[in-house]
Design an enzyme around this catalytic site. Structure first.
Site, short mmCIF file in Angstrom:
data_model
loop_
_atom_site.label_atom_id
_atom_site.label_comp_id
_atom_site.label_asym_id
_atom_site.label_seq_id
_atom_site.Cartn_x
_atom_site.Cartn_y
_atom_site.Cartn_z
N CYS A 180 1.69 3.44 10.15
CA CYS A 180 2.84 3.72 9.29
C CYS A 180 2.95 5.22 9.03
O CYS A 180 1.98 5.95 9.16
CB CYS A 180 2.69 3.01 7.94
SG CYS A 180 2.63 1.22 8.06
N HIS A 230 7.37 4.68 2.74
CA HIS A 230 6.25 4.22 3.58
C HIS A 230 6.83 3.37 4.73
O HIS A 230 7.05 2.18 4.58
CB HIS A 230 5.29 3.41 2.70
CG HIS A 230 4.00 3.00 3.36
ND1 HIS A 230 2.78 3.10 2.73
CD2 HIS A 230 3.73 2.49 4.59
CE1 HIS A 230 1.83 2.64 3.53
NE2 HIS A 230 2.38 2.26 4.67
N THR A 248 0.83 7.05 -1.73
CA THR A 248 0.72 5.79 -1.01
C THR A 248 -0.63 5.79 -0.30
O THR A 248 -1.12 6.85 0.11
CB THR A 248 1.91 5.56 -0.05
OG1 THR A 248 1.94 4.18 0.34
CG2 THR A 248 1.82 6.42 1.21
#
Lengths: 165, 212
Positions: free
Chosen positions: A33, A50, A27
């Site tokens: 995040c 995520h 990712t």
């Protein structure tokens, strides 16, 4: 000559996915995040989540995306890994992200990175999944990629170099 | 999710486009005055996009950019970004501090003075944008002091998605590009304004302009 094409599974923001033996999962552009990798080392199966927000109580509707929140995303990823053939009892975790990108923000976004990290750790503990390694906090963005061959989590940053967890 | 509150019609989109138009036109004028150069503005783009698409709009989640971020408080709440490619940020700093950067090898972004100059430009441009928006809508808008970051688009812009993500997995983005007129791409200044009102503020905007 054998030509191996490694499967690379991409995971977007507030999203999750799983990858089988030999593949990698990644990712990009994590800020506040948190990227959560759960893996079964022997079966070489891994999943990546995520997370954007710590708790689904923050959701303004009941019909929400589970992968967006730490408390709903971790159990959802465990289910997806089980469906793929991983053993829940063998799962280990590596996490990265949760930065504070800016010094100022709203009440909600202020220290959201820190709150995401804490919420992920709490949920891992509740699900009895050992946290093996982390690269969290700080003020820099991260791109992460987990390799099921080596169980190494590669972390790339713009300003702070790269590392392997 | 969005549909439960109201259906977005072409008229709504036109209103948001006009907001991007008025705001960025003022910001472009401010930058033009500051640099004594001609700055063009592109037609605003108003779209309902997924979060991942939002990163694509801003140049790609992993692309490294300079991002100036302000939180908006007042009658209207939301987030605003002014995002520049690194080359543009460097070029802009050189123009602002031309005396200090005669040496072409010096990288302005690694310099404290250059960074604070860029932050101040971001402050002026965002201030022009928002005061024009305030005049147009008669809404009270108070931006916070801007923060600046040099990092991946995803890491920077996701900050502005946090509030919206409590409501849905999509966001309305008012996107306006400004660009130095007639310059070659490698030496021109270009940047994008992203205005991301919090979901409840759309009602406020539409009501203020009588299109609810």
């Amino acid at each position: 000559m054998d030509v191996f094409i490694k499967e690379v599974v991409r995971v977007g923001i507030a999203d999750m996915n799983v990858v089988g033996p030999g593949g990698t999962i990644r990712t990009i552009g994590l800020g506040s995040c948190v990227g959560v990798v759960l893996y079964d080392e022997m079966k070489r199966i891994a999943g990546l989540l995520h997370v954007m927000l710590p708790n689904s109580e923050l959701a303004k509707s009941t019909d929400f995306n589970k992968a967006k929140f730490a408390n709903t995303g971790v159990p959802a990823l465990i289910d997806a890994l089980e469906a793929k053939g991983a053993r829940t009892s063998a799962l280990r975790a590596k996490i990265a992200g949760g930065a504070q990108m800016f010094q100022l923000g709203s009440n909600e976004s202020f220290r959201i990175g820190h709150r995401n990290i804490e919420a992920v750790k709490e949920e891992l503990k509740r699900c009895r999944i050992p946290l093996i390694a982390e690269d969290t906090g700080g003020t820099n963005g991260r791109t992460i990629e987990f390799d099921t061959e080596t169980s190494i989590l590669h972390v790339r940053t713009v300003n702070k170099g790269n590392q392997e967890l | 999710m969005m549909d439960e509150q109201y259906r977005l019609t072409d008229l709504h989109l036109d209103v948001l486009e006009e907001i991007g138009n008025i705001g960025a036109a003022h910001a472009a004028t401010a930058l033009s005055t500051l640099l004594a150069r001609k700055i063009d503005m592109h037609v605003p783009n108003v779209e309902l996009v997924s979060f991942d698409e939002m990163f694509e709009v801003a140049g790609g989640a992993e692309t490294v950019v300079a991002g100036i971020y302000l939180r908006i408080e007042g009658d209207l709440t939301g987030n605003m970004f002014f995002v520049l490619p690194l080359d543009s940020a460097n070029h802009l700093i050189r123009l602002l501090l031309s005396e200090s950067y005669k040496d072409e090898k010096c990288d302005p972004l690694s310099n404290e003075l250059g960074i604070s100059a860029l932050q101040e430009v971001g402050n002026i441009l965002a201030g022009s944008y928002l005061s024009a928006l305030s005049d147009f809508t008669k809404l009270k808008i108070t931006p916070t002091v801007p923060s600046i970051g040099f990092d991946m688009v995803g890491a920077i812009v996701s900050y502005g998605l946090i509030e919206a993500s409590r409501y849905s997995d999509e966001i309305i983005v008012i996107n306006t590009q400004i660009e130095e007129a007639g310059e070659a791409r490698d030496t021109s200044i270009e940047g994008r304004f992203f205005l991301l009102p919090d979901p409840p503020s759309y009602q406020t905007i539409f009501r203020s302009l009588g299109v609810l």
